[in-house]
Design a protein around this motif. Structure first.
Motif, PDB file in Angstrom:
ATOM      1  N   LEU A   6      11.445 -18.427   2.468  1.00  0.00           N
ATOM      2  CA  LEU A   6      10.260 -18.805   1.551  1.00  0.00           C
ATOM      3  C   LEU A   6       8.986 -18.516   2.153  1.00  0.00           C
ATOM      4  CD1 LEU A   6      11.709 -22.201   0.527  1.00  0.00           C
ATOM      5  CD2 LEU A   6      11.786 -20.171  -0.684  1.00  0.00           C
ATOM      6  N   PRO A   7       8.606 -16.876   2.196  1.00  0.00           N
ATOM      7  CA  PRO A   7       7.639 -16.687   3.114  1.00  0.00           C
ATOM      8  C   PRO A   7       6.340 -17.103   2.475  1.00  0.00           C
ATOM      9  CG  PRO A   7       8.453 -14.901   1.873  1.00  0.00           C
ATOM     10  CD  PRO A   7       9.346 -15.915   1.634  1.00  0.00           C
ATOM     11  N   HIS A   8       6.096 -17.427   1.157  1.00  0.00           N
ATOM     12  CA  HIS A   8       4.823 -17.869   0.718  1.00  0.00           C
ATOM     13  C   HIS A   8       4.704 -19.052   0.286  1.00  0.00           C
ATOM     14  CE1 HIS A   8       4.212 -13.506   0.538  1.00  0.00           C
ATOM     15  NE2 HIS A   8       5.028 -13.277  -0.012  1.00  0.00           N
ATOM     16  N   TRP A   9       5.563 -19.920   0.548  1.00  0.00           N
ATOM     17  CA  TRP A   9       5.913 -21.408   0.225  1.00  0.00           C
ATOM     18  C   TRP A   9       5.155 -22.225   1.192  1.00  0.00           C
ATOM     19  CZ3 TRP A   9       8.285 -25.972   1.546  1.00  0.00           C
ATOM     20  CH2 TRP A   9       8.142 -27.132   0.687  1.00  0.00           C
ATOM     21  N   ARG A  10       4.350 -23.249   0.776  1.00  0.00           N
ATOM     22  CA  ARG A  10       3.811 -24.107   1.780  1.00  0.00           C
ATOM     23  C   ARG A  10       4.305 -25.647   1.260  1.00  0.00           C
ATOM     24  NH1 ARG A  10       4.021 -20.314   4.168  1.00  0.00           N
ATOM     25  NH2 ARG A  10       2.624 -18.920   5.299  1.00  0.00           N
ATOM     26  N   PRO A  11       4.220 -26.690   2.072  1.00  0.00           N
ATOM     27  CA  PRO A  11       4.664 -28.078   1.588  1.00  0.00           C
ATOM     28  C   PRO A  11       3.553 -28.560   0.958  1.00  0.00           C
ATOM     29  CG  PRO A  11       5.614 -27.853   3.561  1.00  0.00           C
ATOM     30  CD  PRO A  11       4.634 -26.644   3.439  1.00  0.00           C
ATOM     31  N   PRO A  12       3.671 -29.021  -0.447  1.00  0.00           N
ATOM     32  CA  PRO A  12       2.460 -29.461  -1.240  1.00  0.00           C
ATOM     33  C   PRO A  12       2.021 -30.810  -0.665  1.00  0.00           C
ATOM     34  CG  PRO A  12       4.556 -29.974  -2.300  1.00  0.00           C
ATOM     35  CD  PRO A  12       4.913 -29.090  -1.065  1.00  0.00           C
ATOM     36  N   GLY A  13       0.915 -31.366  -1.294  1.00  0.00           N
ATOM     37  CA  GLY A  13       0.477 -32.478  -1.028  1.00  0.00           C
ATOM     38  C   GLY A  13       0.918 -33.765  -1.916  1.00  0.00           C
ATOM     39  N   VAL A  14       0.722 -34.816  -1.240  1.00  0.00           N
ATOM     40  CA  VAL A  14       1.261 -36.024  -1.979  1.00  0.00           C
ATOM     41  C   VAL A  14       0.507 -36.023  -3.388  1.00  0.00           C
ATOM     42  CG1 VAL A  14       1.472 -38.458  -2.047  1.00  0.00           C
ATOM     43  CG2 VAL A  14       1.806 -37.142   0.103  1.00  0.00           C
ATOM     44  N   PRO A  15       0.935 -36.410  -4.351  1.00  0.00           N
ATOM     45  CA  PRO A  15       0.425 -36.562  -5.794  1.00  0.00           C
ATOM     46  C   PRO A  15      -0.737 -37.522  -5.658  1.00  0.00           C
ATOM     47  CG  PRO A  15       2.567 -36.453  -6.076  1.00  0.00           C
ATOM     48  CD  PRO A  15       2.448 -36.585  -4.723  1.00  0.00           C
ATOM     49  N   ALA A  16      -1.863 -37.443  -6.243  1.00  0.00           N
ATOM     50  CA  ALA A  16      -3.096 -38.136  -6.033  1.00  0.00           C
ATOM     51  C   ALA A  16      -2.991 -39.345  -7.036  1.00  0.00           C
ATOM     52  CB  ALA A  16      -4.483 -37.362  -6.529  1.00  0.00           C
ATOM     53  N   ARG A  17      -3.474 -40.357  -6.732  1.00  0.00           N
ATOM     54  CA  ARG A  17      -3.773 -41.676  -7.531  1.00  0.00           C
ATOM     55  C   ARG A  17      -5.028 -41.371  -8.443  1.00  0.00           C
ATOM     56  NH1 ARG A  17      -1.145 -46.742  -6.459  1.00  0.00           N
ATOM     57  NH2 ARG A  17      -0.655 -46.163  -4.478  1.00  0.00           N
ATOM     58  N   ARG A  18      -4.591 -40.539  -9.353  1.00  0.00           N
ATOM     59  CA  ARG A  18      -5.880 -40.361 -10.418  1.00  0.00           C
ATOM     60  C   ARG A  18      -5.455 -40.178 -11.710  1.00  0.00           C
ATOM     61  NH1 ARG A  18      -6.069 -35.276 -12.228  1.00  0.00           N
ATOM     62  NH2 ARG A  18      -5.103 -33.502 -11.114  1.00  0.00           N
ATOM     63  N   PRO A  19      -6.519 -40.515 -12.878  1.00  0.00           N
ATOM     64  CA  PRO A  19      -5.813 -40.482 -14.194  1.00  0.00           C
ATOM     65  C   PRO A  19      -5.466 -38.823 -14.727  1.00  0.00           C
ATOM     66  CG  PRO A  19      -8.107 -41.453 -14.100  1.00  0.00           C
ATOM     67  CD  PRO A  19      -7.622 -40.695 -12.861  1.00  0.00           C
ATOM     68  N   LEU A  20      -4.779 -38.834 -15.699  1.00  0.00           N
ATOM     69  CA  LEU A  20      -4.070 -37.576 -16.221  1.00  0.00           C
ATOM     70  C   LEU A  20      -4.125 -37.563 -17.369  1.00  0.00           C
ATOM     71  CD1 LEU A  20      -0.855 -37.048 -13.831  1.00  0.00           C
ATOM     72  CD2 LEU A  20      -3.122 -36.056 -13.867  1.00  0.00           C
TER      73      LEU A  20
END
Length: 235
Positions: A6-20
């Motif tokens: 997976l050469p272009h994949w990087r671990p994502p961040g944790v979902p933010a505690r924010r409204p959607l």
């Protein structure tokens, strides 16, 4: 056999505690002070759906104080990360749901703990709430979005399939819930599948997909199938 690189994949961040925000529903980080009373009324008050607790690891709650303590524990949690689902017109919370089993290093996350009051069940708000969380996690870069439920929970299994999650199998004797055995049905949607799934959500949620009485013109599953004009010359 070596693993697939997976050469272009990087671990994502944790979902933010924010409204959607959506067209029909607003998801806000759970706040018992603001959401507690409408959630109690929607989930436990007169006219609430008692069957929603049948396959949950929690509930129903005999007292408001027990319910409030449960909400406070959920607010303090980062995994599960709880959101209240609000009707924008009234500003009232009508349900809650969460992101859980958050594993950024593998790009894996789950939607679960879904509790919708009767006013939200089988509504456009319910569908859009799932869409907003799914879109959020795939935009963050997660590879896999999971949906798990008690294998006996027909409503949840039908919802998973309608929403575009693929059935992956049965985990027998997976959990002990409320002193009983739970076999767990596993579903998932992958990042490579999300463009088609997400486009179907957008088309289904569009105003022109509903008639004057609010009835859908085309079903979500139907919209996931590519139209003939979009297939070109492909077989």
């Amino acid at each position: 056999m070596s693993s697939t690189p997976l050469p272009h994949w990087r671990p994502p961040g944790v979902p933010a505690r924010r409204p959607l925000d959506g067209q029909y529903v607003r998801l806000e980080p759970l706040d018992p002070d603001r959401h507690g009373t409408p959630l109690w009324q929607a989930l436990q008050g007169p006219g609430a759906d008692p069957a929603q607790w049948d396959y949950m690891a929690f509930g129903p709650f005999a007292t408001r104080s027990a319910f409030d303590a449960w909400l406070s524990g959920n607010q303090a949690s980062a995994d599960p990360l709880y959101f209240a689902a609000l009707d924008p017109a009234s500003g009232q919370a009508q349900g809650l749901l969460s992101l859980l089993n958050i594993v950024p290093e593998h790009g894996r996350i789950e939607i679960g703990n879904i509790c919708f009051g009767r006013a939200m069940q089988r509504s456009v708000r319910a569908t859009e709430a799932i869409y907003l969380l799914a879109r959020h996690v795939f935009e963050l870069g997660y590879r896999r979005l999971e949906w798990k439920c008690d294998a006996r929970n027909v409503r949840s299994r039908q919802a998973a399939e309608r929403l575009g999650f693929a059935y992956e199998g049965l985990f027998r004797q997976h959990l002990v819930v409320k002193a009983g055995n739970r076999d767990t049905a596993w579903y998932a949607a992958l990042d490579g599948e999300w463009p088609a799934i997400g486009l179907a959500f957008q088309r289904w949620l569009a105003a022109d997909n509903f008639d004057a009485a609010g009835r859908q013109r085309r079903r979500l599953a139907e919209l996931r199938r590519r139209d003939p004009a979009e297939r070109g010359t492909a077989g």
